[in-house]
Design a protein around this motif. Structure first.
Motif, short mmCIF file in Angstrom:
data_model
loop_
_atom_site.label_atom_id
_atom_site.label_comp_id
_atom_site.label_asym_id
_atom_site.label_seq_id
_atom_site.Cartn_x
_atom_site.Cartn_y
_atom_site.Cartn_z
N ILE A 129 5.52 9.64 -1.96
CA ILE A 129 4.94 8.63 -2.79
C ILE A 129 6.25 8.32 -3.22
CG2 ILE A 129 3.41 8.95 -4.50
CD1 ILE A 129 1.93 9.72 -3.92
N SER A 130 7.03 9.19 -4.07
CA SER A 130 8.19 9.03 -4.31
C SER A 130 9.43 7.14 -3.73
CB SER A 130 9.33 10.11 -4.63
OG SER A 130 9.03 11.18 -5.91
N SER A 131 8.99 8.09 -2.92
CA SER A 131 9.82 6.81 -1.73
C SER A 131 8.48 5.71 -1.46
CB SER A 131 10.03 7.61 -0.12
OG SER A 131 10.99 8.38 -0.36
N GLN A 132 7.59 5.66 -1.50
CA GLN A 132 6.89 4.59 -1.43
C GLN A 132 6.92 3.43 -2.42
OE1 GLN A 132 4.94 3.18 0.70
NE2 GLN A 132 6.06 4.63 2.08
N ALA A 133 7.25 4.25 -3.96
CA ALA A 133 6.88 3.44 -4.71
C ALA A 133 8.47 3.00 -4.87
CB ALA A 133 7.64 4.56 -6.70
N LEU A 134 9.66 3.25 -5.04
CA LEU A 134 11.06 2.40 -4.23
C LEU A 134 10.84 1.26 -3.22
CD1 LEU A 134 13.48 5.55 -4.71
CD2 LEU A 134 13.12 4.25 -6.45
N GLU A 135 9.93 1.66 -2.76
CA GLU A 135 9.83 0.65 -1.41
C GLU A 135 9.30 -1.07 -1.72
OE1 GLU A 135 8.45 2.62 2.04
OE2 GLU A 135 10.28 3.89 1.95
N SER A 136 8.44 -0.29 -3.34
CA SER A 136 7.48 -0.92 -3.05
C SER A 136 7.98 -1.97 -3.99
CB SER A 136 6.18 -1.10 -3.50
OG SER A 136 5.18 -0.33 -2.85
N GLY A 137 8.76 -2.05 -4.53
CA GLY A 137 9.98 -2.22 -5.54
C GLY A 137 10.40 -1.72 -7.76
N PHE A 138 9.27 -1.01 -7.11
CA PHE A 138 9.65 0.12 -8.33
C PHE A 138 10.87 0.70 -8.91
CE2 PHE A 138 4.50 -0.99 -7.42
CZ PHE A 138 4.22 -1.38 -8.98
N GLU A 139 11.01 1.47 -9.72
CA GLU A 139 11.84 2.11 -10.86
C GLU A 139 11.67 3.10 -11.05
OE1 GLU A 139 13.88 -0.68 -13.26
OE2 GLU A 139 15.66 -0.06 -11.93
N ASN A 140 12.18 4.42 -9.94
CA ASN A 140 11.30 6.03 -10.75
C ASN A 140 12.50 6.53 -11.70
OD1 ASN A 140 9.89 5.68 -8.97
ND2 ASN A 140 10.72 6.59 -7.17
N TYR A 141 12.42 7.18 -12.83
CA TYR A 141 12.51 7.48 -14.35
C TYR A 141 12.68 10.01 -14.42
CZ TYR A 141 14.20 2.94 -15.34
OH TYR A 141 14.01 1.46 -15.12
N GLN B 38 0.36 1.93 -14.01
CA GLN B 38 -0.46 1.33 -13.77
C GLN B 38 -0.81 0.51 -12.33
OE1 GLN B 38 -2.58 1.22 -18.16
NE2 GLN B 38 -4.46 -0.10 -15.85
N SER B 39 0.46 -0.26 -13.05
CA SER B 39 1.62 -1.58 -11.90
C SER B 39 1.06 -0.42 -10.74
CB SER B 39 2.28 -1.74 -12.57
OG SER B 39 1.83 -2.52 -13.13
N PHE B 40 1.93 0.77 -10.60
CA PHE B 40 2.12 1.26 -8.95
C PHE B 40 0.82 1.51 -8.17
CE2 PHE B 40 2.91 4.87 -6.52
CZ PHE B 40 3.31 4.64 -5.72
N LEU B 41 -0.34 2.26 -9.28
CA LEU B 41 -1.72 2.21 -8.83
C LEU B 41 -2.10 1.33 -7.85
CD1 LEU B 41 -2.40 4.97 -11.94
CD2 LEU B 41 -2.15 5.79 -9.37
N ASN B 42 -1.75 0.31 -8.67
CA ASN B 42 -2.69 -1.15 -7.76
C ASN B 42 -1.78 -1.51 -6.74
OD1 ASN B 42 -4.64 -2.39 -9.69
ND2 ASN B 42 -3.82 -1.73 -11.49
N ALA B 43 -0.45 -0.77 -6.59
CA ALA B 43 0.29 -1.29 -4.83
C ALA B 43 -0.13 -1.13 -4.52
CB ALA B 43 1.04 -1.88 -6.08
N TYR B 44 0.14 0.83 -4.80
CA TYR B 44 -0.43 1.16 -3.28
C TYR B 44 -1.66 2.24 -3.11
CZ TYR B 44 1.41 4.54 0.05
OH TYR B 44 1.16 5.44 1.12
N ASP B 45 -1.87 2.35 -2.06
CA ASP B 45 -3.01 2.84 -1.67
C ASP B 45 -2.72 4.36 -1.41
OD1 ASP B 45 -6.22 3.06 -1.40
OD2 ASP B 45 -6.70 1.43 -0.35
N PHE B 46 -3.57 5.02 -2.20
CA PHE B 46 -3.55 6.65 -1.55
C PHE B 46 -4.47 6.44 -0.39
CE2 PHE B 46 -2.05 8.18 -6.01
CZ PHE B 46 -1.07 7.64 -5.87
N THR B 47 -5.34 5.82 -0.06
CA THR B 47 -5.84 6.54 0.93
C THR B 47 -5.73 6.76 2.93
OG1 THR B 47 -6.65 4.35 1.73
CG2 THR B 47 -8.61 5.21 -0.52
N GLY B 48 -3.98 6.02 2.25
CA GLY B 48 -3.18 5.74 3.62
C GLY B 48 -2.53 7.50 3.49
N LEU B 49 -2.38 8.20 3.08
CA LEU B 49 -1.68 9.46 2.99
C LEU B 49 -1.58 10.37 3.76
CD1 LEU B 49 -1.81 10.00 -0.80
CD2 LEU B 49 0.41 9.45 0.22
N ASP B 50 -0.98 10.44 4.76
CA ASP B 50 -0.80 11.25 6.11
C ASP B 50 -1.96 12.49 5.56
OD1 ASP B 50 -0.38 12.37 8.10
OD2 ASP B 50 1.97 12.16 7.97
#
Length: 236
Positions: free
Chosen positions: A184-196, A162-174
């Motif tokens: 989106i994997s890269s965007q999560a990392l660039e937004s300060g999140f960790e991926n597992y 939910q934190s990531f969904l609130n932080a990154y808006d998918f309306t900006g997808l290419d």
């Protein structure tokens, strides 16, 4: 009350899709499952309608909301993000060539609950014999229960916090892309999140079962790359 919004984009491949839906319905947590029918054949559409009540999923026909030709993964992600935020739920993508175990979803949710910085949490994919397969061959042989990774996750079975969904808006997808796993994997990392990636929550994956033409990558690579580059299919 549902604990997670689960979405499954579908383009034909009705047998694998119904396997996917039945496995999700048998999960040990309550889910709200939406199947997005992306301009499948009338036969597939009829089977999806026929089985929705018995299995228990909501069915959205994308032809009712867009005239954009398949694939419509961008639209599916945008609609799903809004729905998840409205429901105050995390979002789980389970593609139509994946079969989860009874406890797969609960394991993903428990891991994300205990890792507040998580953006994306994916299940490793395996073949019918339980051997790690595409697209997670890069993790084959790893023995950890979980992998904190900077590498791209696949959306085969991936939970968005939910934190990531609130932080990154998918309306900006290419608009120029068909698939968004890597981006989106890269965007999560660039937004300060960790991926597992969870190695102890494997899911059975029948590669490209939802997009059979991609089997050409292994059977007839020249034709596959012709379709990919000359016809502009499968843009990532």
């Amino acid at each position: 009350m549902s604990e997670v919004l689960v979405i499954t984009p579908v383009k034909n491949s009705i047998e694998t899709t119904l396997d996917t839906a039945k496995a999700i319905a048998a999960s040990d947590v309550k889910v709200h499952h939406i199947i997005f029918n992306d301009f499948s054949t009338e036969e597939t559409k009829a089977e999806l309608e026929k089985n929705k009540g018995e299995i228990g999923y909501e069915l959205v026909h994308l032809e009712d909301i867009t005239d954009h030709p398949s694939p419509n993964y961008k639209l599916v992600l945008q609609v799903s993000q809004k729905k998840a935020l409205d429901m105050s739920l995390p979002l789980l993508v389970i593609e139509s060539d994946v079969v989860v175990k009874k406890d797969t979803i609960s394991k993903l949710l428990a891991h994300q609950d205990s890792h507040q910085s998580s953006g994306l949490t994916g299940s490793v994919t395996v073949d019918e014999a339980g051997v790690v397969n595409f697209p997670y061959l890069k993790f084959k042989g790893r023995k950890e229960a979980e992998i904190n990774t900077k590498r791209s996750l696949s959306f085969c079975c991936t939970l968005f916090s939910q934190s990531f969904l609130n932080a990154y808006d998918f309306t900006g997808l290419d608009d120029a892309k068909d698939w968004y796993d890597t981006f989106i994997s890269s965007q999560a990392l660039e937004s300060g999140f960790e991926n597992y990636v969870l190695m102890d929550a494997p899911v059975w994956h029948r590669p490209h079962g939802s997009r059979p033409w991609k089997q050409l990558k292994y059977k007839n690579p020249l034709k596959y790359y012709f379709l990919k580059y000359w016809k502009g299919l499968d843009k990532i």
